[in-house]
Design a protein around this motif. Structure first.
Motif, PDB file in Angstrom:
ATOM      1  N   HIS A 306       0.849  -1.188   0.000  1.00 44.93           N
ATOM      2  CA  HIS A 306       0.000   0.000   0.000  1.00 44.93           C
ATOM      3  C   HIS A 306       0.883   1.235   0.000  1.00 44.93           C
ATOM      4  O   HIS A 306       2.105   1.153   0.176  1.00 44.93           O
ATOM      5  CB  HIS A 306      -0.927   0.001   1.226  1.00 44.93           C
ATOM      6  CG  HIS A 306      -0.205  -0.085   2.535  1.00 44.93           C
ATOM      7  ND1 HIS A 306       0.344   1.009   3.154  1.00 44.93           N
ATOM      8  CD2 HIS A 306       0.082  -1.141   3.329  1.00 44.93           C
ATOM      9  CE1 HIS A 306       0.919   0.632   4.286  1.00 44.93           C
ATOM     10  NE2 HIS A 306       0.790  -0.663   4.413  1.00 44.93           N
ATOM     11  N   GLU A 307       0.273   2.370  -0.207  1.00 42.24           N
ATOM     12  CA  GLU A 307       1.003   3.625  -0.203  1.00 42.24           C
ATOM     13  C   GLU A 307       1.060   4.155   1.232  1.00 42.24           C
ATOM     14  O   GLU A 307       0.424   3.595   2.127  1.00 42.24           O
ATOM     15  CB  GLU A 307       0.330   4.602  -1.173  1.00 42.24           C
ATOM     16  CG  GLU A 307       0.446   4.104  -2.614  1.00 42.24           C
ATOM     17  CD  GLU A 307      -0.225   4.999  -3.628  1.00 42.24           C
ATOM     18  OE1 GLU A 307      -0.993   5.890  -3.231  1.00 42.24           O
ATOM     19  OE2 GLU A 307       0.014   4.809  -4.831  1.00 42.24           O
ATOM     20  N   PRO A 308       1.835   5.198   1.510  1.00 39.87           N
ATOM     21  CA  PRO A 308       2.007   5.659   2.893  1.00 39.87           C
ATOM     22  C   PRO A 308       0.687   5.926   3.605  1.00 39.87           C
ATOM     23  O   PRO A 308      -0.211   6.565   3.057  1.00 39.87           O
ATOM     24  CB  PRO A 308       2.809   6.953   2.723  1.00 39.87           C
ATOM     25  CG  PRO A 308       3.547   6.773   1.451  1.00 39.87           C
ATOM     26  CD  PRO A 308       2.648   5.980   0.559  1.00 39.87           C
ATOM     27  N   SER A 309       0.575   5.426   4.829  1.00 40.93           N
ATOM     28  CA  SER A 309      -0.640   5.609   5.635  1.00 40.93           C
ATOM     29  C   SER A 309      -0.569   6.965   6.331  1.00 40.93           C
ATOM     30  O   SER A 309      -0.105   7.079   7.467  1.00 40.93           O
ATOM     31  CB  SER A 309      -0.756   4.478   6.663  1.00 40.93           C
ATOM     32  OG  SER A 309      -0.797   3.230   6.016  1.00 40.93           O
ATOM     33  N   LEU A 310      -1.063   8.006   5.654  1.00 36.06           N
ATOM     34  CA  LEU A 310      -0.947   9.376   6.150  1.00 36.06           C
ATOM     35  C   LEU A 310      -2.024   9.733   7.165  1.00 36.06           C
ATOM     36  O   LEU A 310      -1.985  10.819   7.739  1.00 36.06           O
ATOM     37  CB  LEU A 310      -1.045  10.365   4.975  1.00 36.06           C
ATOM     38  CG  LEU A 310      -0.034  10.184   3.837  1.00 36.06           C
ATOM     39  CD1 LEU A 310      -0.301  11.214   2.744  1.00 36.06           C
ATOM     40  CD2 LEU A 310       1.391  10.317   4.346  1.00 36.06           C
ATOM     41  N   PHE A 311      -2.959   8.847   7.393  1.00 32.68           N
ATOM     42  CA  PHE A 311      -4.151   9.193   8.176  1.00 32.68           C
ATOM     43  C   PHE A 311      -3.815   9.566   9.621  1.00 32.68           C
ATOM     44  O   PHE A 311      -3.181   8.799  10.349  1.00 32.68           O
ATOM     45  CB  PHE A 311      -5.118   8.005   8.180  1.00 32.68           C
ATOM     46  CG  PHE A 311      -6.405   8.290   8.910  1.00 32.68           C
ATOM     47  CD1 PHE A 311      -7.365   9.095   8.346  1.00 32.68           C
ATOM     48  CD2 PHE A 311      -6.626   7.756  10.168  1.00 32.68           C
ATOM     49  CE1 PHE A 311      -8.548   9.357   9.017  1.00 32.68           C
ATOM     50  CE2 PHE A 311      -7.792   8.019  10.849  1.00 32.68           C
ATOM     51  CZ  PHE A 311      -8.754   8.819  10.275  1.00 32.68           C
ATOM     52  N   VAL A 312      -4.249  10.763  10.021  1.00 32.09           N
ATOM     53  CA  VAL A 312      -4.145  11.211  11.415  1.00 32.09           C
ATOM     54  C   VAL A 312      -5.482  11.771  11.902  1.00 32.09           C
ATOM     55  O   VAL A 312      -5.555  12.360  12.981  1.00 32.09           O
ATOM     56  CB  VAL A 312      -3.049  12.280  11.587  1.00 32.09           C
ATOM     57  CG1 VAL A 312      -1.672  11.691  11.362  1.00 32.09           C
ATOM     58  CG2 VAL A 312      -3.292  13.479  10.675  1.00 32.09           C
ATOM     59  N   GLY A 313      -6.524  11.600  11.107  1.00 34.71           N
ATOM     60  CA  GLY A 313      -7.823  12.165  11.447  1.00 34.71           C
ATOM     61  C   GLY A 313      -7.999  13.538  10.819  1.00 34.71           C
ATOM     62  O   GLY A 313      -7.032  14.267  10.571  1.00 34.71           O
ATOM     63  N   SER A 314      -9.238  13.905  10.560  1.00 36.25           N
ATOM     64  CA  SER A 314      -9.531  15.173   9.885  1.00 36.25           C
ATOM     65  C   SER A 314      -9.073  16.364  10.709  1.00 36.25           C
ATOM     66  O   SER A 314      -8.609  17.372  10.154  1.00 36.25           O
ATOM     67  CB  SER A 314     -11.036  15.269   9.604  1.00 36.25           C
ATOM     68  OG  SER A 314     -11.464  14.216   8.776  1.00 36.25           O
ATOM     69  N   PHE A 315      -9.205  16.285  12.031  1.00 32.34           N
ATOM     70  CA  PHE A 315      -8.898  17.440  12.874  1.00 32.34           C
ATOM     71  C   PHE A 315      -7.435  17.858  12.732  1.00 32.34           C
ATOM     72  O   PHE A 315      -7.128  19.045  12.552  1.00 32.34           O
ATOM     73  CB  PHE A 315      -9.220  17.116  14.333  1.00 32.34           C
ATOM     74  CG  PHE A 315      -8.959  18.252  15.269  1.00 32.34           C
ATOM     75  CD1 PHE A 315      -9.782  19.368  15.293  1.00 32.34           C
ATOM     76  CD2 PHE A 315      -7.882  18.217  16.135  1.00 32.34           C
ATOM     77  CE1 PHE A 315      -9.539  20.425  16.156  1.00 32.34           C
ATOM     78  CE2 PHE A 315      -7.617  19.266  17.002  1.00 32.34           C
ATOM     79  CZ  PHE A 315      -8.451  20.375  17.010  1.00 32.34           C
ATOM     80  N   PHE A 316      -6.534  16.911  12.777  1.00 37.76           N
ATOM     81  CA  PHE A 316      -5.118  17.270  12.726  1.00 37.76           C
ATOM     82  C   PHE A 316      -4.614  17.455  11.300  1.00 37.76           C
ATOM     83  O   PHE A 316      -3.636  18.186  11.079  1.00 37.76           O
ATOM     84  CB  PHE A 316      -4.288  16.247  13.491  1.00 37.76           C
ATOM     85  CG  PHE A 316      -4.496  16.340  14.968  1.00 37.76           C
ATOM     86  CD1 PHE A 316      -3.949  17.384  15.690  1.00 37.76           C
ATOM     87  CD2 PHE A 316      -5.281  15.415  15.634  1.00 37.76           C
ATOM     88  CE1 PHE A 316      -4.156  17.501  17.046  1.00 37.76           C
ATOM     89  CE2 PHE A 316      -5.487  15.518  16.996  1.00 37.76           C
ATOM     90  CZ  PHE A 316      -4.940  16.568  17.710  1.00 37.76           C
TER      91      PHE A 316
END
Length: 872
Positions: A306-316
């Protein structure tokens, strides 16, 4: 009294906050697990992926070591035997792992789930402590950042390899330590933190060293005077640079006692060679990665590619954009943060840098392992924007929300196009989109986040609404990441089948003499909804075997076995698949144990296959196995050890009848004429390696415990001389008549049987063979040699850590059969003592000692310098 009460109240306030930071993400994990029916609120366990094939066996091995009161540096439970130090330092260094001593083997899957939850709680807590130190006070709003960090995209996709999670705990403390060094000149905490990072997991510790350089440059940019150019400013910081460089070197030196033997051990694996193509400056991912800024970008199916997991949530994610958009953030801060984010991002984007990040080896599965650093930075920048009032400008918030929504939409649109282009051109697509419907979830969470920001800005007391929205979004992402699979196991069923399997395997062993087992345990295999290959079952059921799956597998084991026709998918795996009577004799595989899915056991014993080695002709000293010539290697091995010219594998006559292309593959039908009576073999390692072959003989699929792959010798059944039979198989490659001539052979084994029986008096008999699992680094044995059998061939992988003495006389061990061991002895009966000294351990101890002395000298020198400055 009032002061005491006030002090106690303050401490309780902080304690309750830290407990909240620890337990809140654990609660979110429990709810997400419950949504997937995973224990503790479901029947499933997480025996999938590496948790089933590596961590569970390694934890059980650690449990055995703890119960036996010691840590052996060598064990014969790892394939033919292997150095255990790299396994400890790569997989098992977390202090939390020691708790495995208090659980039963069958409960280790639940124990691993508990460890994962505890680590996620500690990751969240580390972020809260980081922010508390940064702000010089505890604030309940810090829990929002803690939850986001503890459940970021890296955690949701990589927790299956939970040995890496310690790095997320260390990262905030390492950042604080560098701050402390930069601002106050105090270097001790930085050296200690770097030492801890390397000891907990040297692989992630190396990555943190790279991050350290990037962050130090960030601090230089952040504090650079506007009137001074960057390099001119750097020159004024000579003392600070010296402290940073020296303390970094000291941190590495202090860890050398474990780091050096680990690196020496890893250099003896198949990972020791570099692939220059991985250093090409090409893009590692495409714009589709932008969709990972939203919820549910990837699930279990795409965990390996997979590609980099950039998820930190919408707020941040919004917070980072607001940090750059808001006029409340100074320009030089934005410039410095752009370096910090950009250096990590570009380090993943360009293959050259990404390979360097991954210790100069492109990872095989679970890519972009450094992405958690970007998650940490994104959350930190977003939190700064929040606490410094940048969210109060609602126009900026809406602008950031619009941009975030656009980026995610571009990501989904790009993924749609990339996948269709790749399919049209027959390219592999490494990125797996869970569902395009998750775009709607991403938009919904952006709207909820913006609404929560608006409410909390108007009514500050409503800030917990943000904590609720962030927790909900992070939990939803984890729940989606756990989806896409039906591979989770049933824990109650697992306990029953594991305990029964352990009992059956134990009763099948004979520990009075050394012999390896070929265990086909279908009862245990049926615990899993994955393709379970029984690689590390020897660690689970305490028997000596051939199979192994570990990143620290000795390259000599791998090379010797694969050149003799045994299965290997890559440099981390070897298997007993492809075993022949010649290799069974060589490896002392004297007992085949078949356990059916219903628990019925059958045992086939070859009494002549016993002993850790045996005396053979001195012709063995001249044997060298060739590449891509399995039948020739097996013939040469038998001829060398028996000092004969007898051929045991004979090439068959093959006629190509049909070659038909179907969906990018070729279906072949050939007519084979057996050259000799006996078992017939198929070898496609050279022409069709590691492919599912779907073999049929005379129209009937052949029976096999595993899918037949083109990476091992495959038995096709017994045939009489000149008997003809047809074979059908699939291949990804186009083969011609010449390719097929070297793939089929007849085995005639009478000479092998005679040699095996004649070898019994010359076997190497080990004293107390049952101890080799726990105390494999020191043992004794007896062997008889003659003038015609002066060389003892030992089925131990060649390793410079071994020393052998014959009585009190040292004997030189040499490499044999491209990876095993041999010693030459005078005729007579010999009492051999084997001792294993971990290569690099002495050098590592000396370097650590020098590092310790250097740390003391550095402390004295810099303290003396401060004292002189004060007196002046």
């Amino acid at each position: 009294m009032k002061k005491v009460l006030k002090f106690m109240k303050k401490k309780l306030y902080h304690l309750s906050g830290y407990l909240g930071a620890f337990f809140l993400p654990i609660l979110v994990v429990i709810l997400a697990f419950a949504g997937r029916g995973i224990a503790p609120l479901g029947d499933h366990n997480l025996l999938v992926s590496d948790l089933a094939t590596q961590y569970f066996p390694f934890f059980n091995f650690l449990r055995m070591q703890l119960h036996n009161g010691g840590f052996s540096t060598y064990s014969f439970l790892f394939s033919l035997g292997d150095n255990t130090i790299p396994v400890y330092t790569y997989y098992l260094m977390s202090p939390l792992n020691l708790l495995v001593a208090f659980v039963k083997s069958a409960q280790i899957p639940l124990f691993m789930e508990a460890i994962i939850m505890i680590k996620i709680g500690l990751i969240s807590l580390s972020m809260v402590v980081f922010l508390r130190v940064k702000e010089h006070k505890f604030n309940w709003r810090q829990l929002v950042a803690g939850v986001a960090y503890g459940l970021c995209g890296f955690v949701s996709m990589y927790f299956y390899d939970f040995m890496w999670l310690e790095a997320l705990m260390v990262l905030p403390f390492l950042t604080l330590a560098i701050d402390r060094l930069f601002q106050k000149g105090k270097w001790g905490w930085y050296t200690f933190t770097l030492l801890v990072a390397i000891l907990l997991n040297y692989y992630m510790g190396y990555m943190l060293c790279v991050y350290s350089v990037i962050y130090f440059v960030y601090l230089l940019l952040l504090h650079q005077p506007q009137s001074m150019k960057f390099w001119a400013y750097v020159k004024t910081q000579g003392t600070l640079l010296a402290k940073y460089i020296v303390s970094s070197i000291l941190g590495g030196a202090l860890s050398a006692i474990l780091l050096v033997p680990t690196l020496v051990g890893m250099l003896s694996t198949g990972k020791g060679s570099l692939d220059w193509t991985s250093f090409l400056p090409i893009f590692r991912f495409l714009p589709s990665d932008l969709l990972s800024l939203g919820v549910g970008a990837t699930n279990f199916v795409g965990r390996l590619n997979h590609e980099p997991s950039l998820f930190v949530g919408s707020f941040f994610a919004l917070g980072m954009l607001i940090f750059w958009f808001s006029p409340k953030i100074k320009r030089h801060e934005k410039r410095a943060s752009a370096w910090l984010v950009g250096a990590i991002f570009v380090g993943m984007l360009i293959a050259t840098f990404d390979t360097v990040w991954h210790m100069f080896q492109m990872p095989a599965g679970f890519p972009f392992r450094e992405v958690y650093m970007l998650s940490f930075v994104m959350i930190w920048l977003g939190y700064q924007a929040w606490r410094r009032g940048a969210f109060s400008q609602f126009q900026v918030v809406k602008k950031a929300a619009g941009l975030l929504a656009l980026l995610i939409t571009i990501g989904y649109g790009s993924a749609f196009l990339e996948i269709r282009i790749a399919r049209a051109l027959h390219w592999a697509t490494p990125f797996y989109v869970t569902s395009y419907w998750n775009w709607l979830w991403s938009m919904l969470f952006i709207l909820l986040t913006v609404a929560a920001i608006g409410i909390s800005q108007r009514q500050p007391r409503w800030w917990p609404l943000l904590l609720l929205v962030v927790s909900l979004e992070m939990g939803t992402n984890l729940w989606l990441a756990l989806g896409g699979t039906h591979e989770y196991g049933n824990q109650n069923q697992f306990v029953q089948k594991y305990n029964r399997s352990a009992q059956l395997v134990k009763m099948a062993q004979d520990r009075h003499r050394f012999t390896r087992l070929d265990v086909n345990n279908q009862l245990y295999v049926h615990n899993f909804n994955i393709n379970y290959n029984q690689y590390n079952d020897s660690l689970l059921f305490d028997f000596y075997g051939v199979n192994s799956y570990t990143s620290s597998l000795n390259v000599h084991t791998h090379d010797a076995l694969t050149k003799l026709g045994l299965y290997s998918r890559n440099e981390r795996r070897v298997s007993v698949r492809g075993l022949t009577p010649v290799t069974a004799q060589l490896l002392s595989v004297g007992r085949q144990v078949d356990i059916s899915s219903t628990g019925k056991r059958q045992i086939k014993t070859t009494p002549t296959n016993a002993g850790l080695g045996y005396a053979v002709s001195d012709q063995l000293e001249h044997l060298h196995l060739a590449n891509n010539d399995v039948y020739g290697n097996l013939n040469r091995l038998f001829q060398a050890e028996s000092n004969s010219k007898t051929t045991v594998f004979h090439p068959n006559v093959v006629q190509l009848l049909q070659a038909q292309k179907e969906r990018g593959q070729y279906r072949y039908r050939v007519r084979v004429t057996a050259a000799k009576p006996g078992m017939q073999y198929l070898d496609l390692q050279q022409v069709s390696p590691n492919q599912k072959l779907q073999i049929r003989v005379n129209g009937q699929p052949i029976q096999s415990r595993y899918p037949q792959n083109g990476a091992e010798l495959i038995e096709l059944g017994y045939r009489n001389a000149q008997e003809q039979f047809t074979v059908q198989f699939m291949s990804n490659r186009k083969l011609n008549q010449h390719d097929l001539q070297t793939t089929f052979a007849s085995y005639q084994g009478q000479a092998v049987d005679r040699f095996s029986k004649a070898t019994v008096p010359y076997q190497l008999h080990v004293d107390h063979p049952d101890r080799l699992a726990i105390h494999g680094n020191h043992f004794t044995g007896t062997v008889k040699t003659t003038q015609t059998r002066p060389v003892v061939l030992i089925s131990i992988p060649y390793d410079q850590g071994w020393t052998i003495t014959d009585g009190n006389k040292p004997v030189k061990m040499k490499k044999a059969v491209n990876g095993l061991s041999q010693v030459r002895l005078n005729p007579g009966t010999h009492r051999l003592t084997f001792r294993y000294q971990t290569p690099g351990l002495k050098a590592g101890f000396l370097i650590s000692l020098v590092g310790l002395i250097g740390t003391g000298l550095a402390g004295w020198f810099w303290r003396k310098k401060r004292t002189v400055r004060r007196n002046a």
